[in-house]
Design a protein around this motif. Structure first.
Motif, PDB file in Angstrom:
ATOM      1  N   ILE A   3      14.488  16.325 -39.212  1.00 21.11           N
ATOM      2  CA  ILE A   3      14.513  17.577 -38.221  1.00 21.11           C
ATOM      3  C   ILE A   3      13.264  17.872 -37.537  1.00 21.11           C
ATOM      4  O   ILE A   3      12.296  18.269 -38.296  1.00 21.11           O
ATOM      5  N   ASN A   4      13.064  17.725 -36.271  1.00 17.23           N
ATOM      6  CA  ASN A   4      11.873  18.047 -35.872  1.00 17.23           C
ATOM      7  C   ASN A   4      10.524  17.366 -36.434  1.00 17.23           C
ATOM      8  O   ASN A   4       9.564  17.945 -36.714  1.00 17.23           O
ATOM      9  N   GLY A  16      20.648  26.727 -42.763  1.00 13.20           N
ATOM     10  CA  GLY A  16      20.347  28.229 -42.775  1.00 13.20           C
ATOM     11  C   GLY A  16      20.098  28.804 -41.575  1.00 13.20           C
ATOM     12  O   GLY A  16      20.782  28.616 -40.729  1.00 13.20           O
ATOM     13  N   ASN A  17      19.135  29.568 -41.409  1.00 13.62           N
ATOM     14  CA  ASN A  17      18.772  30.290 -40.037  1.00 13.62           C
ATOM     15  C   ASN A  17      17.596  29.471 -39.325  1.00 13.62           C
ATOM     16  O   ASN A  17      16.833  30.069 -38.386  1.00 13.62           O
ATOM     17  N   TYR A  18      17.199  28.021 -39.581  1.00 19.08           N
ATOM     18  CA  TYR A  18      16.200  27.442 -39.196  1.00 19.08           C
ATOM     19  C   TYR A  18      16.135  27.440 -37.768  1.00 19.08           C
ATOM     20  O   TYR A  18      15.161  27.824 -37.215  1.00 19.08           O
ATOM     21  N   SER A  34      12.712  31.865 -31.975  1.00 22.20           N
ATOM     22  CA  SER A  34      12.286  32.938 -31.900  1.00 22.20           C
ATOM     23  C   SER A  34      10.705  32.803 -31.835  1.00 22.20           C
ATOM     24  O   SER A  34       9.771  33.397 -31.237  1.00 22.20           O
ATOM     25  N   TRP A  35      10.239  31.694 -32.609  1.00 19.71           N
ATOM     26  CA  TRP A  35       8.732  31.316 -32.766  1.00 19.71           C
ATOM     27  C   TRP A  35       8.332  30.741 -31.590  1.00 19.71           C
ATOM     28  O   TRP A  35       7.363  31.032 -31.102  1.00 19.71           O
ATOM     29  N   THR A  36       8.965  29.945 -31.004  1.00 19.75           N
ATOM     30  CA  THR A  36       8.646  29.109 -29.771  1.00 19.75           C
ATOM     31  C   THR A  36       9.197  29.469 -28.651  1.00 19.75           C
ATOM     32  O   THR A  36       8.799  28.938 -27.390  1.00 19.75           O
ATOM     33  N   GLY A  37      10.327  30.128 -28.407  1.00 13.11           N
ATOM     34  CA  GLY A  37      11.050  30.105 -27.247  1.00 13.11           C
ATOM     35  C   GLY A  37      11.717  28.920 -26.865  1.00 13.11           C
ATOM     36  O   GLY A  37      12.406  28.997 -25.574  1.00 13.11           O
ATOM     37  N   SER A  38      12.058  27.915 -27.656  1.00 11.35           N
ATOM     38  CA  SER A  38      12.444  26.937 -27.043  1.00 11.35           C
ATOM     39  C   SER A  38      13.859  26.489 -27.923  1.00 11.35           C
ATOM     40  O   SER A  38      13.907  26.607 -29.031  1.00 11.35           O
ATOM     41  N   TYR A  39      14.707  26.250 -27.047  1.00 11.93           N
ATOM     42  CA  TYR A  39      16.213  25.633 -27.649  1.00 11.93           C
ATOM     43  C   TYR A  39      16.176  24.363 -28.059  1.00 11.93           C
ATOM     44  O   TYR A  39      17.212  23.780 -28.515  1.00 11.93           O
ATOM     45  N   THR A  40      15.102  23.354 -27.706  1.00  9.44           N
ATOM     46  CA  THR A  40      15.028  22.169 -28.139  1.00  9.44           C
ATOM     47  C   THR A  40      14.891  21.603 -29.293  1.00  9.44           C
ATOM     48  O   THR A  40      13.754  22.126 -29.890  1.00  9.44           O
TER      49      THR A  40
END
Length: 230
Positions: free
Chosen positions: A63-64, A90-92, A98-104
Protein backbone atom coordinates in the motif's frame (compact mmCIF):
# COMPACT_ATOMS: atom_id res chain seq x y z
CA UNK A 1 24.60 -1.47 -21.08
CA UNK A 2 23.16 -4.97 -20.59
CA UNK A 3 24.76 -5.17 -17.13
CA UNK A 4 23.26 -1.81 -16.18
CA UNK A 5 19.77 -2.92 -17.30
CA UNK A 6 20.06 -6.20 -15.39
CA UNK A 7 21.21 -4.35 -12.26
CA UNK A 8 18.29 -1.93 -12.56
CA UNK A 9 15.86 -4.84 -12.85
CA UNK A 10 17.37 -6.53 -9.79
CA UNK A 11 17.06 -3.30 -7.79
CA UNK A 12 13.45 -2.85 -8.90
CA UNK A 13 12.53 -6.40 -7.86
CA UNK A 14 14.31 -5.96 -4.51
CA UNK A 15 12.50 -2.69 -3.80
CA UNK A 16 9.14 -4.25 -4.71
CA UNK A 17 9.72 -7.30 -2.51
CA UNK A 18 10.86 -5.15 0.40
CA UNK A 19 7.70 -3.03 0.09
CA UNK A 20 5.44 -6.06 0.36
CA UNK A 21 3.95 -7.45 3.55
CA UNK A 22 2.49 -10.91 3.93
CA UNK A 23 -0.52 -11.44 6.18
CA UNK A 24 -2.27 -14.74 6.94
CA UNK A 25 -5.44 -15.68 8.78
CA UNK A 26 -7.08 -19.09 9.28
CA UNK A 27 -10.27 -20.23 11.00
CA UNK A 28 -11.57 -23.72 11.71
CA UNK A 29 -14.91 -24.41 10.05
CA UNK A 30 -17.80 -26.83 10.41
CA UNK A 31 -19.29 -28.81 7.57
CA UNK A 32 -22.46 -26.78 6.97
CA UNK A 33 -21.09 -23.27 7.54
CA UNK A 34 -21.02 -20.79 4.68
CA UNK A 35 -17.56 -19.35 4.09
CA UNK A 36 -17.48 -15.67 3.20
CA UNK A 37 -14.47 -13.58 2.16
CA UNK A 38 -14.81 -9.85 1.60
CA UNK A 39 -11.80 -8.05 0.18
CA UNK A 40 -12.75 -4.44 -0.50
CA UNK A 41 -9.72 -3.72 -2.69
CA UNK A 42 -7.80 -6.41 -4.57
CA UNK A 43 -5.99 -7.22 -7.77
CA UNK A 44 -6.29 -11.00 -7.83
CA UNK A 45 -8.19 -13.46 -5.65
CA UNK A 46 -7.13 -17.06 -6.22
CA UNK A 47 -9.31 -19.81 -4.75
CA UNK A 48 -7.82 -23.20 -3.90
CA UNK A 49 -9.16 -26.24 -2.07
CA UNK A 50 -7.58 -28.65 0.37
CA UNK A 51 -8.42 -31.53 2.73
CA UNK A 52 -8.39 -29.46 5.92
CA UNK A 53 -11.34 -28.30 8.01
CA UNK A 54 -10.37 -24.65 7.95
CA UNK A 55 -10.40 -21.61 5.73
CA UNK A 56 -7.11 -19.79 5.29
CA UNK A 57 -6.35 -16.50 3.58
CA UNK A 58 -2.85 -15.49 2.54
CA UNK A 59 -2.54 -11.86 1.51
CA UNK A 60 0.36 -10.07 -0.16
CA UNK A 61 0.10 -6.36 0.57
CA UNK A 62 1.75 -3.26 -0.86
CA UNK A 63 0.00 0.00 0.00
CA UNK A 64 1.56 3.25 -1.20
CA UNK A 65 4.99 1.65 -1.68
CA UNK A 66 4.90 0.09 1.77
CA UNK A 67 3.92 3.21 3.70
CA UNK A 68 0.45 1.92 4.52
CA UNK A 69 1.23 -1.80 4.92
CA UNK A 70 1.09 -1.87 8.71
CA UNK A 71 -2.45 -0.52 8.69
CA UNK A 72 -3.74 -3.58 6.81
CA UNK A 73 -5.17 -6.56 8.67
CA UNK A 74 -7.40 -9.57 8.12
CA UNK A 75 -10.28 -9.80 10.55
CA UNK A 76 -12.80 -12.55 11.25
CA UNK A 77 -16.34 -13.00 12.44
CA UNK A 78 -18.06 -16.30 13.09
CA UNK A 79 -21.44 -17.75 14.03
CA UNK A 80 -23.17 -21.10 13.63
CA UNK A 81 -24.06 -20.41 10.00
CA UNK A 82 -21.12 -18.46 8.63
CA UNK A 83 -17.37 -17.85 8.90
CA UNK A 84 -16.19 -14.53 7.49
CA UNK A 85 -12.69 -13.23 6.79
CA UNK A 86 -12.40 -9.65 5.58
CA UNK A 87 -9.78 -7.00 4.88
CA UNK A 88 -9.47 -3.96 7.10
CA UNK A 89 -7.42 -0.78 6.70
CA UNK A 90 -8.41 1.01 9.88
CA UNK A 91 -8.67 4.73 9.25
CA UNK A 92 -5.45 4.87 7.21
CA UNK A 93 -6.96 6.21 3.98
CA UNK A 94 -8.97 8.85 5.83
CA UNK A 95 -5.94 9.98 7.83
CA UNK A 96 -3.72 10.03 4.74
CA UNK A 97 -6.24 12.23 2.98
CA UNK A 98 -6.23 14.68 5.90
CA UNK A 99 -2.40 14.71 5.92
CA UNK A 100 -1.82 15.13 2.20
CA UNK A 101 -5.12 16.36 0.80
CA UNK A 102 -4.89 13.61 -1.83
CA UNK A 103 -7.45 10.93 -2.59
CA UNK A 104 -4.92 8.96 -4.65
CA UNK A 105 -3.65 5.64 -3.27
CA UNK A 106 -1.59 2.90 -4.88
CA UNK A 107 -2.64 -0.52 -3.65
CA UNK A 108 -1.35 -3.93 -4.71
CA UNK A 109 -3.36 -6.54 -2.84
CA UNK A 110 -3.38 -10.20 -3.85
CA UNK A 111 -5.11 -13.00 -2.00
CA UNK A 112 -4.95 -16.77 -2.01
CA UNK A 113 -7.96 -18.38 -0.32
CA UNK A 114 -7.87 -22.02 0.80
CA UNK A 115 -11.18 -23.72 1.60
CA UNK A 116 -12.24 -27.34 2.17
CA UNK A 117 -13.59 -29.31 -0.76
CA UNK A 118 -17.40 -29.39 -1.10
CA UNK A 119 -17.78 -26.14 0.81
CA UNK A 120 -20.07 -23.16 0.28
CA UNK A 121 -18.02 -20.07 -0.55
CA UNK A 122 -19.06 -16.46 -1.14
CA UNK A 123 -16.54 -13.93 -2.48
CA UNK A 124 -17.15 -10.17 -2.50
CA UNK A 125 -14.85 -7.42 -3.81
CA UNK A 126 -14.93 -4.00 -5.42
CA UNK A 127 -11.83 -4.29 -7.59
CA UNK A 128 -10.64 -7.90 -7.41
CA UNK A 129 -10.67 -10.57 -10.13
CA UNK A 130 -11.32 -14.17 -9.09
CA UNK A 131 -9.79 -17.31 -10.53
CA UNK A 132 -9.88 -21.01 -9.65
CA UNK A 133 -8.25 -23.91 -11.46
CA UNK A 134 -10.91 -26.16 -9.92
CA UNK A 135 -13.72 -25.84 -7.41
CA UNK A 136 -15.90 -28.54 -5.86
CA UNK A 137 -18.87 -27.14 -3.96
CA UNK A 138 -21.09 -24.08 -4.22
CA UNK A 139 -19.57 -20.74 -5.21
CA UNK A 140 -21.16 -17.30 -5.18
CA UNK A 141 -19.43 -14.09 -6.29
CA UNK A 142 -20.32 -10.41 -5.97
CA UNK A 143 -17.69 -8.40 -7.84
CA UNK A 144 -17.78 -4.85 -9.15
CA UNK A 145 -14.89 -4.46 -11.60
CA UNK A 146 -13.24 -7.88 -11.66
CA UNK A 147 -13.15 -10.84 -14.02
CA UNK A 148 -14.18 -14.37 -13.04
CA UNK A 149 -12.31 -17.42 -14.36
CA UNK A 150 -13.25 -20.99 -13.39
CA UNK A 151 -11.36 -23.72 -15.26
CA UNK A 152 -13.10 -26.75 -13.74
CA UNK A 153 -15.91 -27.17 -11.24
CA UNK A 154 -18.62 -29.35 -9.78
CA UNK A 155 -21.48 -27.78 -7.83
CA UNK A 156 -23.72 -24.73 -8.03
CA UNK A 157 -22.25 -21.49 -9.37
CA UNK A 158 -23.81 -18.04 -8.93
CA UNK A 159 -21.28 -15.78 -10.62
CA UNK A 160 -21.91 -12.04 -10.76
CA UNK A 161 -19.72 -9.11 -11.75
CA UNK A 162 -20.62 -5.63 -12.92
CA UNK A 163 -17.68 -4.60 -15.11
CA UNK A 164 -15.81 -7.78 -15.95
CA UNK A 165 -15.81 -10.96 -18.01
CA UNK A 166 -17.04 -14.35 -16.83
CA UNK A 167 -15.10 -17.33 -18.22
CA UNK A 168 -16.15 -20.84 -17.17
CA UNK A 169 -15.29 -24.33 -18.40
CA UNK A 170 -18.53 -26.31 -18.28
CA UNK A 171 -19.02 -30.06 -18.23
CA UNK A 172 -22.59 -30.41 -17.02
CA UNK A 173 -24.95 -27.65 -15.93
CA UNK A 174 -28.28 -25.89 -16.02
CA UNK A 175 -27.28 -22.54 -17.53
CA UNK A 176 -28.67 -19.06 -17.03
CA UNK A 177 -26.35 -16.46 -18.58
CA UNK A 178 -26.94 -12.75 -19.07
CA UNK A 179 -24.86 -9.75 -20.14
CA UNK A 180 -26.23 -6.26 -20.69
CA UNK A 181 -23.72 -4.71 -23.11
CA UNK A 182 -21.41 -7.67 -23.78
CA UNK A 183 -21.62 -10.87 -25.80
CA UNK A 184 -21.98 -14.53 -24.89
CA UNK A 185 -19.52 -16.92 -26.57
CA UNK A 186 -19.56 -20.70 -26.34
CA UNK A 187 -18.27 -23.85 -28.05
CA UNK A 188 -20.66 -26.02 -26.01
CA UNK A 189 -23.66 -27.94 -27.22
CA UNK A 190 -26.43 -26.22 -25.27
CA UNK A 191 -30.03 -27.42 -25.26
CA UNK A 192 -31.50 -23.92 -25.20
CA UNK A 193 -34.84 -23.07 -23.62
CA UNK A 194 -34.35 -19.34 -24.23
CA UNK A 195 -31.90 -17.27 -26.26
CA UNK A 196 -31.61 -13.56 -26.98
CA UNK A 197 -28.77 -11.83 -28.79
CA UNK A 198 -29.38 -8.17 -29.42
CA UNK A 199 -27.08 -5.19 -29.81
CA UNK A 200 -27.73 -4.18 -26.19
CA UNK A 201 -28.00 -7.53 -24.40
CA UNK A 202 -27.45 -11.27 -24.63
CA UNK A 203 -29.22 -13.99 -22.67
CA UNK A 204 -29.12 -17.78 -22.76
CA UNK A 205 -30.95 -20.36 -20.69
CA UNK A 206 -30.60 -24.09 -21.20
CA UNK A 207 -28.76 -27.25 -20.20
CA UNK A 208 -25.43 -28.88 -21.01
CA UNK A 209 -25.29 -32.71 -20.85
CA UNK A 210 -28.66 -32.77 -19.03
CA UNK A 211 -27.16 -30.96 -16.05
CA UNK A 212 -29.39 -30.07 -13.11
CA UNK A 213 -27.07 -27.94 -10.97
CA UNK A 214 -27.40 -24.23 -11.64
CA UNK A 215 -24.71 -22.19 -13.35
CA UNK A 216 -25.89 -18.58 -13.21
CA UNK A 217 -23.62 -15.97 -14.80
CA UNK A 218 -24.28 -12.26 -15.08
CA UNK A 219 -22.30 -9.16 -16.03
CA UNK A 220 -23.27 -5.67 -17.12
CA UNK A 221 -20.41 -4.54 -19.35
CA UNK A 222 -18.37 -7.74 -19.86
CA UNK A 223 -18.51 -10.83 -22.02
CA UNK A 224 -19.41 -14.36 -20.96
CA UNK A 225 -17.36 -17.32 -22.19
CA UNK A 226 -18.60 -20.90 -21.75
CA UNK A 227 -15.98 -23.43 -22.79
CA UNK A 228 -15.53 -27.16 -23.01
CA UNK A 229 -13.51 -28.67 -20.19
CA UNK A 230 -10.00 -29.56 -21.38
Amino acid sequence: MKKIINLALILLVTITVNAQRKVEKSVKVSKNQELFVHFKFAQNIEVKQWNQNKIEVRATVNINNGKGNEHFSLKTSKNNNQVKIYSDFGNYFKRKRSWTGSYTNKTELNYVVYVPKNSQLKVKSISGSLEADSFYGDLKTELISGNITIKKYSGEMLLKTVSGDVDVAVNKAKINAKTVTGTIYSDLKIDKTYSQNKSYSSKIRGTVNNGSQELRMSTVSGNIYMRKVK
